[in-house]
Structures are given as C-alpha cells and as structure tokens.
Design a protein around this motif. Structure first.
Motif, PDB file in Angstrom:
ATOM      1  N   UNK A  47       0.856  -1.278  -0.097  1.00 33.57           N
ATOM      2  CA  UNK A  47       0.004  -0.123   0.105  1.00 33.57           C
ATOM      3  C   UNK A  47       1.096   1.189  -0.080  1.00 33.57           C
ATOM      4  N   UNK A  48       1.752   1.293   0.787  1.00 29.64           N
ATOM      5  CA  UNK A  48       2.874   2.408   1.068  1.00 29.64           C
ATOM      6  C   UNK A  48       3.384   2.645  -0.313  1.00 29.64           C
ATOM      7  N   UNK A  49       3.672   1.502  -1.141  1.00 24.47           N
ATOM      8  CA  UNK A  49       4.374   1.747  -2.319  1.00 24.47           C
ATOM      9  C   UNK A  49       3.422   2.199  -3.497  1.00 24.47           C
ATOM     10  N   UNK A  50       2.216   1.867  -3.355  1.00 24.33           N
ATOM     11  CA  UNK A  50       1.301   2.351  -4.375  1.00 24.33           C
ATOM     12  C   UNK A  50       0.831   3.788  -4.121  1.00 24.33           C
ATOM     13  N   UNK A  55      10.048   3.737  -1.633  1.00 26.85           N
ATOM     14  CA  UNK A  55      10.229   3.157  -2.825  1.00 26.85           C
ATOM     15  C   UNK A  55      10.403   1.552  -2.738  1.00 26.85           C
ATOM     16  N   UNK A  56      10.474   0.763  -3.741  1.00 26.73           N
ATOM     17  CA  UNK A  56      10.461  -0.411  -3.776  1.00 26.73           C
ATOM     18  C   UNK A  56      12.078  -0.913  -3.102  1.00 26.73           C
ATOM     19  N   UNK A  62      13.479  -2.677   4.549  1.00 31.55           N
ATOM     20  CA  UNK A  62      12.937  -2.734   5.766  1.00 31.55           C
ATOM     21  C   UNK A  62      12.548  -4.334   6.087  1.00 31.55           C
ATOM     22  N   UNK A  63      12.070  -4.990   4.704  1.00 29.15           N
ATOM     23  CA  UNK A  63      11.920  -5.935   5.048  1.00 29.15           C
ATOM     24  C   UNK A  63      12.917  -7.083   5.298  1.00 29.15           C
ATOM     25  N   UNK A  83      12.991   5.936   9.656  1.00 30.13           N
ATOM     26  CA  UNK A  83      12.477   7.295   8.968  1.00 30.13           C
ATOM     27  C   UNK A  83      12.413   7.452   7.497  1.00 30.13           C
ATOM     28  N   UNK A  84      12.182   5.992   6.980  1.00 26.08           N
ATOM     29  CA  UNK A  84      11.777   6.048   5.635  1.00 26.08           C
ATOM     30  C   UNK A  84      10.370   6.672   5.211  1.00 26.08           C
ATOM     31  N   UNK A  85       9.409   6.466   6.215  1.00 24.81           N
ATOM     32  CA  UNK A  85       7.917   6.747   6.109  1.00 24.81           C
ATOM     33  C   UNK A  85       7.669   7.952   7.073  1.00 24.81           C
TER      34      UNK A  85
END
Ligand SMILES: [Zn+2]
Length: 108
Positions: A47-50, A55-56, A62-63, A83-85
């Motif tokens: 969802x955050x990607x969309x 970014x991918x 994070x994964x 702090x990526x989002x």
C-alpha cells in the motif's frame, strides 16, 4: 478472480481482470485521482508503495531488517524507525488497509 480498485479521492470503485500494474490508466476515470487496489487485500508495504510513500528499495531494506529480527516488528514500525516513512503516510496506509479488510468481509 477480479481485482477491485478504489479511487483515493472520490471513492469510485472499479473492477478489472488485471492487476493495477497492467492497467492502462492508473488514475480514476471520474476525477483523475489516484486509484489503489483494494481486493485482493495488499500488505501494508505494498500500500505504501502504491501511495508513493516509499520506494521498492526502501521496502526491501525494511523487509530485510524484519527477516533478521527474532521478534518480528510490524513493517510500518520498521519503516518509521528508519525514518523512511512519515507518521501521516503510515496512518493513511493503515486506514486504507482497514477499509480493505472491512470491504472484503462485507462483500466477500
Ligand atoms: Zn475518483
């Protein structure tokens, strides 16, 4: 199985046999707003990607961290910690995810 999309701006629901990445027009035909896949439900990272909130590459970063954790933290928490989002983007994505889940149970 049909994919289901929803406009983030006006709430228009559309169906398609193909996922969003194969759609010619990724914007709402009514208002031009951004559309997002709501069925099948997506993971928070997707969802955050969309939403273009991450970014991918950032998601994969994070994964990778999540996979190394003994007690897996939610991906949203990891992205926040890195702090990526931003808090507001994360809350927005969580809200969409909740709507996805409730829409799924109401309409099968
Ligand atoms: Zn719309």
């Amino acid at each position: 199985m049909a994919y289901k999309f929803r406009c983030l701006k006006c709430g228009e629901i559309t169906y398609s046999a193909a996922s969003l990445e194969y759609q010619k027009n990724k914007n709402c035909h009514r208002c031009g707003g951004k559309i997002i896949q709501i069925y099948p439900p997506m993971k928070l990272g997707e969802i955050l990607l969309q939403l273009d909130a991450i970014t991918q590459e950032e998601l994969e970063q994070a994964l990778a961290i999540q996979r190394r954790m003994l007690t897996r933290a939610a991906i949203g928490k990891i992205l926040l910690r890195l702090q990526l989002v931003g808090q507001s983007d994360l809350e927005n994505a969580l809200k969409i995810q909740r709507e996805m889940m409730s829409g799924h149970s109401l309409q099968g």
